[in-house]
Design a protein around this motif. Structure first.
Motif, PDB file in Angstrom:
ATOM      1  N   GLU B  34      35.833  62.569  20.834  1.00 34.89           N
ATOM      2  CA  GLU B  34      34.803  61.542  21.025  1.00 34.89           C
ATOM      3  C   GLU B  34      35.444  60.144  20.987  1.00 34.89           C
ATOM      4  O   GLU B  34      35.166  59.283  21.813  1.00 34.89           O
ATOM      5  CB  GLU B  34      33.767  61.698  19.897  1.00 34.89           C
ATOM      6  N   LEU B  36      38.582  59.412  21.554  1.00 36.79           N
ATOM      7  CA  LEU B  36      39.523  59.218  22.666  1.00 36.79           C
ATOM      8  C   LEU B  36      38.824  58.940  23.989  1.00 36.79           C
ATOM      9  O   LEU B  36      39.334  58.225  24.833  1.00 36.79           O
ATOM     10  CB  LEU B  36      40.405  60.466  22.829  1.00 36.79           C
ATOM     11  N   GLY B  37      37.655  59.533  24.179  1.00 31.78           N
ATOM     12  CA  GLY B  37      36.988  59.397  25.476  1.00 31.78           C
ATOM     13  C   GLY B  37      37.532  60.416  26.459  1.00 31.78           C
ATOM     14  O   GLY B  37      38.213  61.381  26.062  1.00 31.78           O
ATOM     15  N   ASP B  38      37.264  60.204  27.749  1.00 35.90           N
ATOM     16  CA  ASP B  38      37.610  61.195  28.775  1.00 35.90           C
ATOM     17  C   ASP B  38      39.091  61.542  28.746  1.00 35.90           C
ATOM     18  O   ASP B  38      39.946  60.703  29.035  1.00 35.90           O
ATOM     19  CB  ASP B  38      37.263  60.661  30.161  1.00 35.90           C
ATOM     20  N   VAL B  40      42.452  63.193  30.108  1.00 32.44           N
ATOM     21  CA  VAL B  40      42.964  63.439  31.463  1.00 32.44           C
ATOM     22  C   VAL B  40      44.362  64.064  31.482  1.00 32.44           C
ATOM     23  O   VAL B  40      44.875  64.389  32.547  1.00 32.44           O
ATOM     24  CB  VAL B  40      42.974  62.130  32.288  1.00 32.44           C
ATOM     25  N   SER B  62      43.780  60.126  27.041  1.00 33.60           N
ATOM     26  CA  SER B  62      42.490  59.877  27.678  1.00 33.60           C
ATOM     27  C   SER B  62      42.687  58.764  28.691  1.00 33.60           C
ATOM     28  O   SER B  62      43.783  58.217  28.833  1.00 33.60           O
ATOM     29  CB  SER B  62      41.459  59.476  26.636  1.00 33.60           C
ATOM     30  N   VAL B  63      41.621  58.405  29.384  1.00 30.04           N
ATOM     31  CA  VAL B  63      41.705  57.280  30.309  1.00 30.04           C
ATOM     32  C   VAL B  63      42.171  56.046  29.530  1.00 30.04           C
ATOM     33  O   VAL B  63      42.934  55.233  30.023  1.00 30.04           O
ATOM     34  CB  VAL B  63      40.335  57.019  30.961  1.00 30.04           C
ATOM     35  N   LYS B  64      41.702  55.949  28.295  1.00 30.94           N
ATOM     36  CA  LYS B  64      41.953  54.778  27.462  1.00 30.94           C
ATOM     37  C   LYS B  64      43.345  54.722  26.851  1.00 30.94           C
ATOM     38  O   LYS B  64      43.988  53.689  26.882  1.00 30.94           O
ATOM     39  CB  LYS B  64      40.951  54.811  26.295  1.00 30.94           C
TER      40      LYS B  64
END
Lengths: 358, 127
Positions: B34, B36-38, B40, B62-64
């Motif tokens: 959560e 980290l976000g998306d 990839v 992640s994207v971030k």
């Protein structure tokens, strides 16, 4: 405490994850950043960009002042509402900020600058204005909402039918004013749309009306991947005071046509022999490009300036400053966690108008 | 935020599960995905590698941002979830169903010293 825009409560209510951005509490996403990204490429979404700062420059010398202050030439703006993108340089050619300048009359301009540099920019502008007859008015009370995507204009018109006639003929980089609003056909995503500057007191009502018209809120996370795919520079990463525009992919914004226009930084740029060029990278191996990764080419070392995963192309992309001599199509190596991964050098426009370009 | 009671946890947001064979399966918590976000990209350790407790042995990006994943206990990596590398978003969808690697512990009792769900809940509330 961090500053909050007039839309802060709307972000919290929509479940946004709030982060600090340049001293502001801003939404980074409202759930999935990648979904938000796709929404803007395929349909439309709206961004709260009220943290950006509007500055009005007025007075008898407004035009000669801005022709001195900016590396692009506001003198070529002659149609009221037309805008241009420019850098504001130091004497040594370093980039103080990038901005958009709107022309209304030779004695009246609006400049929009980055949030993180706004105070520095204003101090610089006031310092340079000493010998000009101009008034520099900071407008922190204005809010800004960007609505972006192939269907952005249609959704705006659905929410504000009276705005259609006023905006339907706007060309890219053109704006119109009415009732205290400035609606410009500009953006930071590589998609069509508007940026609306309006009094803070109206921001919430406008945001909600757009929401009711089916426009989803989009966080700063997707704003960053959208602008990166579009090959648009981000101040602080892709250029700053230690870098010049010619080595930051911004040579196209330097207007040298009028030999008599002695803008700040011109002499330094004229003396400069660029040793580096600004390009795009697409990672061929698996991984994610980020800012400040080392790049190795036969011609020497370079560095990524910003990078991320590109949701539109499903690849990892970056903007990078590489030695002159590296050519488009070349393969270079990027150092990621002590490993060297292969990347292809490309023109730094990765996606625009809904489509991947790599 | 989901914190299954049957699992063990680390303060660095890994979960660990003991298998019948004595190996330990490791992944990242729902709280971690959560934050980290998306996701990839996953970089997983090779089987056969010896790791110490707390040692970096995988990367989740992640994207971030990129985030190091630490071995909860010492031992030998016996397997990595290579199919997950082709579907890194499955960590977002099901953090406890998408394991990253399995460790054969050097000292099986080390597992019992990991955080239980209640202790991890306190850690997660702070970070």
């Amino acid at each position: 405490m961090a500053k909050r825009t007039p839309l802060y409560e709307a972000h919290v209510a929509a479940g946004a994850k709030i982060v600090d951005f340049a001293g502001w509490d801003m939404p980074i996403n409202y759930g999935s950043q990648i979904e938000e990204h796709h929404k803007v490429r395929k349909d439309c979404g709206m961004f709260d960009v009220s943290h950006m700062r509007a500055v009005d420059v007025t007075g008898k010398d407004a035009q000669p002042f801005l022709r001195k202050l900016f590396a692009n030439d506001v003198g070529k703006l002659t149609i009221p509402g037309k805008a241009l993108y420019s850098c504001m340089l130091k004497e040594d050619g370093g980039v103080i900020d990038d901005l958009i300048a709107y022309y209304f009359a030779p004695e009246r301009y609006r400049v929009v600058v980055n949030a993180g540099t706004a105070d520095k920019d204003l101090a610089w502008m006031r310092q340079q204005a000493a010998s000009f007859d101009v008034t520099i008015a900071d407008r922190p009370e204005l809010a800004m909402i960007a609505i972006q995507g192939p269907n952005a204009r249609e959704h705006f018109w659905t929410a504000f039918p009276a705005g259609r006639a006023r905006t339907v003929l706007l060309q890219p980089f053109q704006a119109v004013e009415w009732d205290g609003w400035l609606v410009a056909r500009t953006g930071y995503t590589g998609e069509d749309g508007f940026e609306i500057t309006l009094p803070a007191a109206q921001a919430m009502a406008v945001w909600n009306k757009l929401k009711d018209a089916g426009v989803a809120p989009i966080g700063l996370g997707a704003r960053d991947t959208l602008r990166l795919e579009a090959g648009m520079n981000l101040y602080g990463l892709d250029m700053d005071e230690s870098q010049n525009p010619l080595e930051s992919g911004l040579g196209w914004t330097i207007d040298l046509k009028d030999p008599k226009r002695d803008f700040i930084g011109r002499q330094a740029l004229a003396a400069l022999q660029p040793a580096r060029q600004f390009v795009g990278l697409v990672l061929l191996d698996r991984g994610v490009l980020r800012s400040h990764q080392k790049v190795f080419a036969p011609q020497g070392e370079g560095e990524t300036t910003s990078g991320s995963f590109s949701p539109t192309s499903n690849k990892s992309i970056a903007l990078a400053r590489l030695p002159v001599g590296v050519e488009l199509g070349d393969t270079v190596e990027v150092e990621i966690r002590d490993k060297r991964l292969q990347a292809k050098v490309v023109k730094p426009t990765f996606a625009r108008n809904g489509k991947a370009m790599i | 935020m989901s914190i299954p009671a049957k699992l063990k946890y680390t303060a660095t947001h890994e979960w660990a599960a003991k298998n019948a064979a004595g190996t330990i399966t490791v992944g990242i918590t729902d709280h971690a995905q959560e934050a980290l976000g998306d996701i990839v990209f996953l970089e997983l350790p090779e089987a056969g590698r010896q790791v110490k407790a707390g040692q970096e042995c995988a990367v989740v990006e992640s994207v971030k941002a990129a985030s190091d994943i630490y071995a909860p206990i010492a031992g030998e990596i016996v397997e990595a979830n290579t199919p997950a590398v082709d579907a890194p978003e499955s960590v977002n969808k099901d953090a406890y169903g998408t394991w990253l690697f399995k460790i054969k512990p050097s000292n099986p009792s080390e597992y019992d010293g990991l955080l239980d769900a209640a202790a991890y809940e306190k850690v997660a509330a702070e970070h």
